[in-house]
Design a protein around this motif. Structure first.
Motif, PDB file in Angstrom:
ATOM      1  N   GLN A 266       0.808  -1.224   0.000  1.00  0.00           N
ATOM      2  CA  GLN A 266       0.000   0.000   0.000  1.00  0.00           C
ATOM      3  C   GLN A 266       0.837   1.268   0.000  1.00  0.00           C
ATOM      4  N   GLY A 267       2.155   1.131   0.149  1.00  0.00           N
ATOM      5  CA  GLY A 267       3.027   2.291   0.028  1.00  0.00           C
ATOM      6  C   GLY A 267       3.087   3.171   1.249  1.00  0.00           C
ATOM      7  N   ARG A 268       2.561   2.710   2.350  1.00  0.00           N
ATOM      8  CA  ARG A 268       2.670   3.442   3.606  1.00  0.00           C
ATOM      9  C   ARG A 268       2.426   2.488   4.758  1.00  0.00           C
ATOM     10  N   LYS A 269       2.909   2.858   5.924  1.00  0.00           N
ATOM     11  CA  LYS A 269       2.854   1.980   7.094  1.00  0.00           C
ATOM     12  C   LYS A 269       1.407   1.660   7.452  1.00  0.00           C
ATOM     13  N   VAL A 270       1.154   0.401   7.755  1.00  0.00           N
ATOM     14  CA  VAL A 270      -0.200  -0.001   8.112  1.00  0.00           C
ATOM     15  C   VAL A 270      -0.528   0.485   9.525  1.00  0.00           C
ATOM     16  N   ASP A 271      -1.793   0.709   9.763  1.00  0.00           N
ATOM     17  CA  ASP A 271      -2.270   1.077  11.099  1.00  0.00           C
ATOM     18  C   ASP A 271      -2.506  -0.187  11.910  1.00  0.00           C
ATOM     19  N   VAL A 272      -2.073  -0.176  13.159  1.00  0.00           N
ATOM     20  CA  VAL A 272      -2.337  -1.266  14.098  1.00  0.00           C
ATOM     21  C   VAL A 272      -3.163  -0.698  15.240  1.00  0.00           C
ATOM     22  N   TYR A 273      -4.329  -1.280  15.469  1.00  0.00           N
ATOM     23  CA  TYR A 273      -5.231  -0.818  16.529  1.00  0.00           C
ATOM     24  C   TYR A 273      -5.263  -1.854  17.640  1.00  0.00           C
ATOM     25  N   ARG A 274      -5.311  -1.370  18.867  1.00  0.00           N
ATOM     26  CA  ARG A 274      -5.359  -2.249  20.036  1.00  0.00           C
ATOM     27  C   ARG A 274      -6.719  -2.071  20.704  1.00  0.00           C
ATOM     28  N   ALA A 275      -7.489  -3.143  20.708  1.00  0.00           N
ATOM     29  CA  ALA A 275      -8.869  -3.082  21.197  1.00  0.00           C
ATOM     30  C   ALA A 275      -9.014  -3.820  22.521  1.00  0.00           C
ATOM     31  N   ARG A 276      -9.829  -3.267  23.375  1.00  0.00           N
ATOM     32  CA  ARG A 276     -10.104  -3.905  24.663  1.00  0.00           C
ATOM     33  C   ARG A 276     -10.908  -5.187  24.453  1.00  0.00           C
ATOM     34  N   PRO A 277     -10.518  -6.293  25.096  1.00  0.00           N
ATOM     35  CA  PRO A 277     -11.309  -7.523  24.970  1.00  0.00           C
ATOM     36  C   PRO A 277     -12.725  -7.335  25.551  1.00  0.00           C
ATOM     37  N   GLU A 278     -13.627  -8.207  25.132  1.00  0.00           N
ATOM     38  CA  GLU A 278     -14.982  -8.272  25.684  1.00  0.00           C
ATOM     39  C   GLU A 278     -15.776  -6.992  25.480  1.00  0.00           C
ATOM     40  N   MET A 279     -15.567  -6.319  24.361  1.00  0.00           N
ATOM     41  CA  MET A 279     -16.401  -5.161  24.033  1.00  0.00           C
ATOM     42  C   MET A 279     -17.836  -5.608  23.770  1.00  0.00           C
TER      43      MET A 279
END
Length: 474
Positions: free
Chosen positions: A84-97
């Motif tokens: 994609q030509g740019r750094k990927v986004d990494v998201y950190r999600a709280r468990p048990e939403m």
């Protein structure tokens, strides 16, 4: 019109609902909750198969395990960064939403309106089991049909590493294949449901794809259709073990709870959703964990609980109504309830997990996260097949489109059924020419209700950006 379920009782393989349910059983079915409306910005005018224009993102649990998974998946992130030509986004999600928290996370963290649509990833990989990342988060991302979502659901961290290595090897291979074979297999167990499934689903889908291939529109190297006799595990493994990349479509009963109930949560999670082959034989996780099983291929697994089991089936309220009205025997409902997850927590089936973790296994598996019925792909009111819906998905895969984009074509049929169903429920309250509410079309409503729920529950296990065969970059 009758409603046929692809669920077999563990052990003896008897269909959980032997006699198909009648159309009238759906007349009082509750109105489903509205499908989520698109609220997120995407680059909708861009080429949907291009990561440069559509982006790819990773979601991991905001836990110590999540940080380990992020590290294990870093080579895949680097590969997608290159694409994609740019750094990927990494998201950190709280468990048990829950559903509310999931909506807030998606709206405020992943897709804030302060960002341009060019910043928003349509391809999203969830890394973790339902305990790591809730099913509510997955449903929020997939609900409006505009996001291409896949999940890597492994319990064992070494399975993530094995999957990443397999994808990297395939994508960096200079001699990537440009054609794949297509296999259409029905696991005959002498039941009415599976015979109907071959007649109305597998057979027509294979025929359509074969005819399209003859016209140059289904670029598979070959198309093979076969009805496996009861117990033919060896033949299935032989066909799936060929080195040529393959697109495998199978229709069978999925294994559900035994008559005595599951002995433990571990036993249920090991066996539920296995492919029932008849003659007291089933395809298990151990059968596909090692050795060639659809190497570099993709598997559309049509069976109850093929992808996993929800905490509560979307069909439960309807079936409880049927018991109260006398249209369904309580023992049938009890048979279905034996498949509810022990501990009330959803889980992903062991069979597709093992196939994905196998270094010589498939890159992606499409399966059902609830009970699977036949009528979403066949209209018994008219006898008309809707195999074109499967043809759309399968053609996209053999043409080399990304797996997430290929599956997304099903979501438009769910949205259409949802719109038509709501019109009918609204018409109930509107007086006709006689001053009385209009009489509903029972068969049409039943079909729409089942179609809407059934199609919505197909899910992709694996990276949504993988391809079955090489496709020129765009």
């Amino acid at each position: 019109m009758t409603l046929q379920l692809l669920l077999a009782q563990a052990g003896d393989g008897l269909p959980v609902i032997e006699a198909p349910l009648p159309t009238e059983s759906l007349l009082g079915a509750p109105l489903p909750a509205p499908l989520p409306k698109p609220t997120h910005l995407y680059n909708m005018s861009a080429e949907p198969d291009s990561l440069r224009e559509q982006r790819w993102a990773l979601v991991v649990p905001d836990t110590e395990r999540g940080r380990r998974l992020e590290s294990i998946l870093s080579p895949l992130c680097e590969r997608r960064t290159e694409e994609q030509g740019r750094k990927v986004d990494v998201y950190r999600a709280r468990p048990e939403m829950d559903a509310v928290a999931a909506r807030e996370f998606v709206d405020e963290v992943m897709y804030p309106t302060s960002q341009s649509s060019r910043e928003h990833a349509r391809y999203v990989l969830l890394a973790g089991t339902p305990e790591d990342l809730s099913m509510e988060l997955q449903e929020e991302l997939t609900g409006d049909g505009s996001c291409f979502v896949g999940r890597l659901p492994f319990e064992r961290e070494e399975d993530y590493a094995a999957y990443v290595a397999k994808v990297m090897d395939r994508e960096r291979d200079a001699a990537r294949p440009r054609k794949a074979r297509a296999l259409f297999l029905t696991a005959q167990d002498m039941s009415t449901q599976v015979r109907s499934g071959h007649e109305f689903v597998t057979g027509p889908a294979a025929l359509r794809c074969s005819e399209a291939r003859g016209r140059g529109h289904f670029p598979a190297s070959r198309v093979l259709t076969e009805e496996l006799p009861p117990g033919a595990k060896g033949r299935l493994l032989e066909l799936a073990g060929a080195p040529e990349p393959g697109l495998l479509f199978t229709l069978s009963h999925g294994v559900g709870g035994p008559l005595s109930g599951w002995a433990s949560k571990e036993e249920q999670q090991r066996e539920q959703g296995n492919m029932w082959l008849g003659d007291r034989t089933e395809l298990t996780a151990e059968d596909v964990r090692q050795g060639a099983f659809l190497p570099g291929g993709m598997w559309f697994y049509f069976a109850c609980f093929g992808a996993g089991t929800p905490a509560r089936s979307v069909y439960q309220p309807w079936m409880e109504q049927l018991v109260q009205s006398g249209m369904m025997h309580r023992r049938q409902l009890e048979s279905l309830e034996r498949s509810r997850p022990l501990g009330e927590r959803p889980f992903i089936a062991a069979l597709p997990q093992a196939a994905l973790a196998n270094p010589e296994g498939p890159l992606a598996v499409i399966g059902h996260l609830d009970l699977a019925w036949l009528c979403a792909f066949h209209d018994p009111r008219t006898g008309q097949t809707h195999a074109n819906r499967l043809e759309d998905v399968l053609t996209s895969l053999v043409e080399g489109y990304r797996a997430g984009l290929a599956l997304q074509s099903l979501s438009r049929f769910a949205a259409k059924a949802d719109r038509e169903l709501r019109k009918q429920y609204q018409a109930d309250a509107v007086p006709g020419a006689s001053g009385r509410p209009q009489t509903p079309n029972v068969a049409e409503r039943a079909y729409l209700w089942m179609e809407r729920h059934d199609v919505m529950n197909y899910t992709l296990l694996g990276d949504p950006a993988v391809r079955l065969v090489d496709r020129p970059s765009r």
